[in-house]
Write a protein that holds these residues in place. Structure first.
Motif, PDB file in Angstrom:
ATOM      1  N   SER A  66       0.868  -1.171   0.000  1.00 10.69           N
ATOM      2  CA  SER A  66       0.000   0.000   0.000  1.00 10.69           C
ATOM      3  C   SER A  66       0.908   1.224   0.000  1.00 10.69           C
ATOM      4  N   LEU A  67       0.339   2.382   0.326  1.00 12.94           N
ATOM      5  CA  LEU A  67       1.168   3.574   0.456  1.00 12.94           C
ATOM      6  C   LEU A  67       1.913   3.605   1.789  1.00 12.94           C
ATOM      7  N   LYS A  68       1.723   2.566   2.603  1.00 12.22           N
ATOM      8  CA  LYS A  68       2.354   2.519   3.917  1.00 12.22           C
ATOM      9  C   LYS A  68       3.292   1.334   4.094  1.00 12.22           C
ATOM     10  N   ASP A  69       3.192   0.342   3.240  1.00 11.60           N
ATOM     11  CA  ASP A  69       4.034  -0.833   3.415  1.00 11.60           C
ATOM     12  C   ASP A  69       4.347  -1.470   2.063  1.00 11.60           C
ATOM     13  N   LEU A  70       5.384  -2.312   2.081  1.00  7.40           N
ATOM     14  CA  LEU A  70       5.847  -2.957   0.857  1.00  7.40           C
ATOM     15  C   LEU A  70       6.408  -4.334   1.186  1.00  7.40           C
ATOM     16  N   ASP A  71       6.092  -5.287   0.328  1.00  5.11           N
ATOM     17  CA  ASP A  71       6.669  -6.628   0.416  1.00  5.11           C
ATOM     18  C   ASP A  71       6.948  -7.065  -1.021  1.00  5.11           C
ATOM     19  N   ALA A  72       8.230  -7.058  -1.411  1.00  4.74           N
ATOM     20  CA  ALA A  72       8.578  -7.302  -2.813  1.00  4.74           C
ATOM     21  C   ALA A  72       9.649  -8.377  -2.921  1.00  4.74           C
ATOM     22  N   LYS A  73       9.602  -9.106  -4.029  1.00  6.52           N
ATOM     23  CA  LYS A  73      10.563 -10.172  -4.275  1.00  6.52           C
ATOM     24  C   LYS A  73      10.854 -10.255  -5.762  1.00  6.52           C
ATOM     25  N   VAL A  74      12.126 -10.358  -6.095  1.00  9.76           N
ATOM     26  CA  VAL A  74      12.560 -10.591  -7.476  1.00  9.76           C
ATOM     27  C   VAL A  74      13.370 -11.880  -7.472  1.00  9.76           C
ATOM     28  N   LYS A  75      12.983 -12.817  -8.327  1.00 14.60           N
ATOM     29  CA  LYS A  75      13.634 -14.120  -8.300  1.00 14.60           C
ATOM     30  C   LYS A  75      13.892 -14.631  -9.710  1.00 14.60           C
ATOM     31  N   SER A  76      15.054 -15.241  -9.883  1.00 17.92           N
ATOM     32  CA  SER A  76      15.396 -15.926 -11.120  1.00 17.92           C
ATOM     33  C   SER A  76      16.255 -17.130 -10.734  1.00 17.92           C
ATOM     34  N   PRO A  77      16.599 -17.986 -11.689  1.00 19.60           N
ATOM     35  CA  PRO A  77      17.483 -19.112 -11.342  1.00 19.60           C
ATOM     36  C   PRO A  77      18.838 -18.676 -10.784  1.00 19.60           C
ATOM     37  N   LYS A  78      19.240 -17.426 -11.013  1.00 20.44           N
ATOM     38  CA  LYS A  78      20.557 -16.943 -10.597  1.00 20.44           C
ATOM     39  C   LYS A  78      20.544 -16.049  -9.370  1.00 20.44           C
ATOM     40  N   LEU A  79      19.405 -15.463  -9.028  1.00 17.58           N
ATOM     41  CA  LEU A  79      19.409 -14.534  -7.883  1.00 17.58           C
ATOM     42  C   LEU A  79      18.036 -14.412  -7.246  1.00 17.58           C
ATOM     43  N   THR A  80      18.062 -13.989  -5.973  1.00 14.48           N
ATOM     44  CA  THR A  80      16.836 -13.673  -5.247  1.00 14.48           C
ATOM     45  C   THR A  80      17.039 -12.352  -4.527  1.00 14.48           C
ATOM     46  N   LEU A  81      16.156 -11.393  -4.766  1.00 19.91           N
ATOM     47  CA  LEU A  81      16.188 -10.089  -4.111  1.00 19.91           C
ATOM     48  C   LEU A  81      14.908  -9.918  -3.291  1.00 19.91           C
ATOM     49  N   LEU A  82      15.048  -9.455  -2.071  1.00 19.97           N
ATOM     50  CA  LEU A  82      13.886  -9.229  -1.208  1.00 19.97           C
ATOM     51  C   LEU A  82      13.932  -7.815  -0.644  1.00 19.97           C
ATOM     52  N   ALA A  83      12.767  -7.189  -0.566  1.00 13.74           N
ATOM     53  CA  ALA A  83      12.652  -5.863   0.046  1.00 13.74           C
ATOM     54  C   ALA A  83      11.332  -5.808   0.803  1.00 13.74           C
ATOM     55  N   LYS A  84      11.408  -5.368   2.056  1.00 11.07           N
ATOM     56  CA  LYS A  84      10.198  -5.325   2.876  1.00 11.07           C
ATOM     57  C   LYS A  84      10.237  -4.115   3.786  1.00 11.07           C
ATOM     58  N   SER A  85       9.114  -3.432   3.920  1.00 11.56           N
ATOM     59  CA  SER A  85       9.021  -2.276   4.807  1.00 11.56           C
ATOM     60  C   SER A  85       7.599  -2.149   5.330  1.00 11.56           C
ATOM     61  N   SER A  86       7.476  -1.804   6.598  1.00 11.94           N
ATOM     62  CA  SER A  86       6.157  -1.595   7.196  1.00 11.94           C
ATOM     63  C   SER A  86       5.831  -0.121   7.354  1.00 11.94           C
ATOM     64  N   ASP A  87       6.813   0.764   7.014  1.00 15.40           N
ATOM     65  CA  ASP A  87       6.575   2.193   7.222  1.00 15.40           C
ATOM     66  C   ASP A  87       7.263   3.082   6.177  1.00 15.40           C
TER      67      ASP A  87
END
Length: 230
Positions: A66-87
């Motif tokens: 939402s405009l207040k939180d984020l839960d994101a993931k980028v994944k491929s056979p070679k890499l995994t990226l994670l980003a998470k924020s509650s504020d």
């Protein structure tokens, strides 16, 4: 209340993109009610202006929030990226890769990097309001020219202009050098040690003052150690 769904398949000369997005909000209270769910699939990529993502394989991206939180993931056979924020102030971040050949992704690298690769695992956080970050990292492998270097797991911390590097060990073909570094205000403390040298330094930046000491077993041994990484 407004609900929207978007589905799109995009075919271009640089690859295929499939998008699946859902959003909902109350127009009278957008800041508190906007929510989204995004799925993105990128595959069959082709080179474009020197950039080629095909070596990463099919890339999947997922983001919810939402405009207040984020839960994101980028994944491929070679890499995994994670980003998470509650504020949207503190962001928990991580990257985990397999061996990625950098020269295959971007063709215009300097010659010494064209056959290089990187393999890394790192996780931690960054806080915007305080310009603060803390990460625990392990470089499993980095090829530069004909040398492959790695590290043991180490910690990096920063806040504004202060930094701290703890338990950092640089490894390469029998070479092992430990480095600890701390900068607080205008004071820097550093320690370096390996088979050939043990050194420490206390440095004041304003006015400049250096107090350093190094114990070197022999110059020949020191040169041999340096040649392992250069």
């Amino acid at each position: 209340e407004l609900d929207a769904k978007i589905f799109a398949d995009i075919f271009s000369s640089v690859g295929k993109v499939k998008t699946d997005a859902i959003a909902s909000l109350d127009l009278d209270d957008m800041n508190n009610t906007l929510k989204y769910d995004l799925n993105l699939l990128i595959k069959d990529t082709k080179p474009f202006k020197g950039l080629n993502l095909s070596t990463l394989g099919t890339i999947k991206a997922v983001a919810k929030g939402s405009l207040k939180d984020l839960d994101a993931k980028v994944k491929s056979p070679k890499l995994t990226l994670l980003a998470k924020s509650s504020d949207f102030d503190k962001f928990d971040l991580s990257i985990d890769t397999k061996k990625i050949h950098i020269g295959k992704i971007y063709r215009y690298l300097p010659k010494e990097l064209q056959k290089s690769f990187v393999n890394v695992n790192s996780s931690g956080f960054y806080r915007l309001s305080q310009n603060e970050a803390k990460f625990t990292t392990k470089l499993r492998g980095l090829k530069y020219a004909d040398k492959v270097i790695s590290t043991k797991e180490f910690d990096f911390y920063m806040k504004d202009e202060d930094i701290k590097l703890k338990n950092f060990s640089l490894l390469a073909d029998g070479f092992d050098m430990g480095i600890d570094l701390e900068k607080v205000g205008d004071t820097i403390k550093a320690k370096v040690n390996n088979k050939a040298v043990n050194a420490h330094a206390n440095i004041k930046l304003d006015p400049l003052y250096v107090d350093a000491k190094a114990d070197i077993e022999s110059i020949d041994k020191l040169i041999k150690e340096i040649n392992k990484v250069y």
